[in-house]
Every structure is written in C-alpha cells, then in structure tokens.
Design an enzyme around this catalytic site. Sequence first.
Site, mmCIF file in Angstrom:
data_model
loop_
_atom_site.group_PDB
_atom_site.id
_atom_site.type_symbol
_atom_site.label_atom_id
_atom_site.label_comp_id
_atom_site.label_asym_id
_atom_site.label_seq_id
_atom_site.Cartn_x
_atom_site.Cartn_y
_atom_site.Cartn_z
ATOM 1 N N SER A 44 -124.490 -26.063 20.345
ATOM 2 C CA SER A 44 -123.804 -25.065 20.814
ATOM 3 C C SER A 44 -124.967 -23.709 20.918
ATOM 4 C CB SER A 44 -122.866 -24.488 19.630
ATOM 5 O OG SER A 44 -122.186 -23.341 19.805
ATOM 6 N N GLU A 87 -121.447 -29.665 27.801
ATOM 7 C CA GLU A 87 -120.399 -29.525 27.195
ATOM 8 C C GLU A 87 -120.040 -28.155 26.857
ATOM 9 O OE1 GLU A 87 -120.117 -28.189 23.595
ATOM 10 O OE2 GLU A 87 -122.234 -27.721 23.645
ATOM 11 N N HIS A 137 -118.199 -29.703 20.693
ATOM 12 C CA HIS A 137 -117.711 -28.821 19.704
ATOM 13 C C HIS A 137 -116.469 -29.562 18.619
ATOM 14 C CE1 HIS A 137 -120.033 -25.927 21.517
ATOM 15 N NE2 HIS A 137 -119.788 -25.037 20.531
#
Length: 345
Positions: free
Chosen positions: A160, A250, A317
Amino acid sequence: MKKIYAIIVGLVLLSSCTKQYNYYTYVTNVDSVYTSYYYQTVLLEQQEITDDIRPSYLKKGDTIGVFALSNSVTQSELANGINTLKSWGLVVVEADNLYKQDGRYAGTQSERIEGFQKLLDNPNIKALISARGGYGIAQVLSFIDFSALEKNPKWIIGYSDVTGLHIALNNRGIETIHGPMAKDFSDAESVESLRKALFGELSTITVATNKNCIEGTAEGRLVGGNLSLIYSLGGTLFDLNVKNSILLIEDTGEANYAIDRMLANLKLSGKLDGIKGVVVGEFTNTSQGNDRPINEIIHNYFGDLNIPILYGVNIGHETKNHATYLGRNISLNIDSKEAKIVFKD
C-alpha cells in the site's frame, strides 16, 4: 548563464550515470526553474537498473524494527504481529514514534522521519516492517537518507503506502519485500509467506492459469506495487523505473475510471513500452458505475504489448496477501494450466 551551466552539466551526468538517484545531490543545488527542467530530462532518460543489492536473509536472534511513516496505530493493533515476529526468534525494536498520533498520522512529519531514520541507520537492525499503511510516506520521502542501505542493506517490508519506499529503494537497485505489515498478521498462509521471504525460503509463487491470463514467458526485475502510489509519484524524483522489468500492480477503493486514468498515465509517459510482463494483484472495493470491468480496462492497456500477463495471485489489500520480493529478477511463466513466478538466486 546558470541555465546553460545546468544543462551542460546535466548532459555530462546523463552520459555517465545509470540510475536516477545519482543525479539527486547535484540537481537540488540548482534553482527550482532549472531543476524542474533537469528532472524532466532525467526522467525521460531512465536506463535499465542492473544492480541487485540484496539484504541478508534473517536468522534467529536477528533484530527487526517496526516503523510508522503513515497512519497512526495502537499497541493492541500491533500486539499479534509483534508477538509473531518474536515467535520466529527475532528481537523486535519499535520506532520512537510508533504509537504517537498527529491527526491521521503516526506523529508529526519530523517525528515520523526521525523515528524511521534512526531504525534505518542502526547497523544491528536487519529488517524494517511497516506497522500499517494509509497515507503519509509521500510527504517524507525526500527527507529520508537511504544512502546507508547501499553498504548495509536491510529488508523493508510492507504494501500500500509503503510502495513509496519500494520505489525509492528498487530504483537504487535494492531489493525489498511486498507483503503483510505488522497490523495484518491475521491470515496464517500470508504470514508464513512473509516468514519464508525473510528467512530465504521463498523461491516460487504458483497459481492456476485463469481466463484473464495471457500466456508466455518473460524475465526481468519485478517492480511496482500499489497503482495509486506509482501514479502519484510519476514525474518526480521517485518515478518508478520499469525499464525491462515486470510490473506488479494492485489497488483498493478506487473507481474503475480512476484505474483507467492511472494506466493511461503510464501509457502516455512511455512506461508501458519498456515492460516485459505484468503481474496483476488484487483490485478490491472498486466501483464500476458505467465503466468497463477492471480486467477489460487492464487488457485495453496491456493486451496488445505481446507480453505475458498474470492474474489470480493473492497480492494486495485482501486478508490473503502473499509476500513477494521486489527489485529481484524473476522469470514469469504462464501456460494453459499453470502460472509461476520464479525468483532468481
């Protein structure tokens, strides 16, 4: 006169340097109007990164630091993760700002920078794992001194928001680990994959080929991570170098049209011309509206590049988040039945 001087020196540096970061010290001393021009020139001249600086794998008794450069976190949220790290025989050291809070952040910018830098510079610490993600690393990237890692590399772990650190280090030829953070130690399979990565036991990731995959083989450095971070750092000193690499992407919580916009940016910037393969991680909590499905959007940008594209790997995630090395050369092999990422020694 200063502008002419900056351009001349810039051309000399461009002819002799092989990685972006070699230019940074010089350009920060030139007035902003000239550095802006210089940055643009440098970023257009990215060359393939061939260095592979690999931190030592961990062993029992080694020390791992827990840092917080993004959102704030509580002791109770980290207790399971820290206890798990200790169960692996590791000594855990916490950043000075780990449980501080300043709005959404784990302390002020200065507290976050100082807490991280202290761990980074400690030669006895062999790895650093992020407490959690959120937002905040982009604020502090330019204030962190990464130079110690070139002589004393250590694993940086997270996903992230931590993509900012992955990019900064992978652009220097330093390997990192994209994987669970200390707050996320809930899925046993994912946690075990991180343990294997840290202790040098991760060699392959294998999944069944699905209908979205494009078959083929490719070799190159695996780089990337969170698409929003890749996009937001584009055109800066931390612009991801994907030259002759395999791109991992992602994301979560984005509208489908926003995913399209980010990929359009990568295409317009010329990045997609230099990649050799794509690993598509999880795209979760997206909102389609009147847009195309995510897989169609991705195919629209990558499908005509004649490169292998892997779907179906649990990286992102979701609760299941398989650890993977970034900045390392891999082979990507996709046939009609099986898709495999093989990490090179």
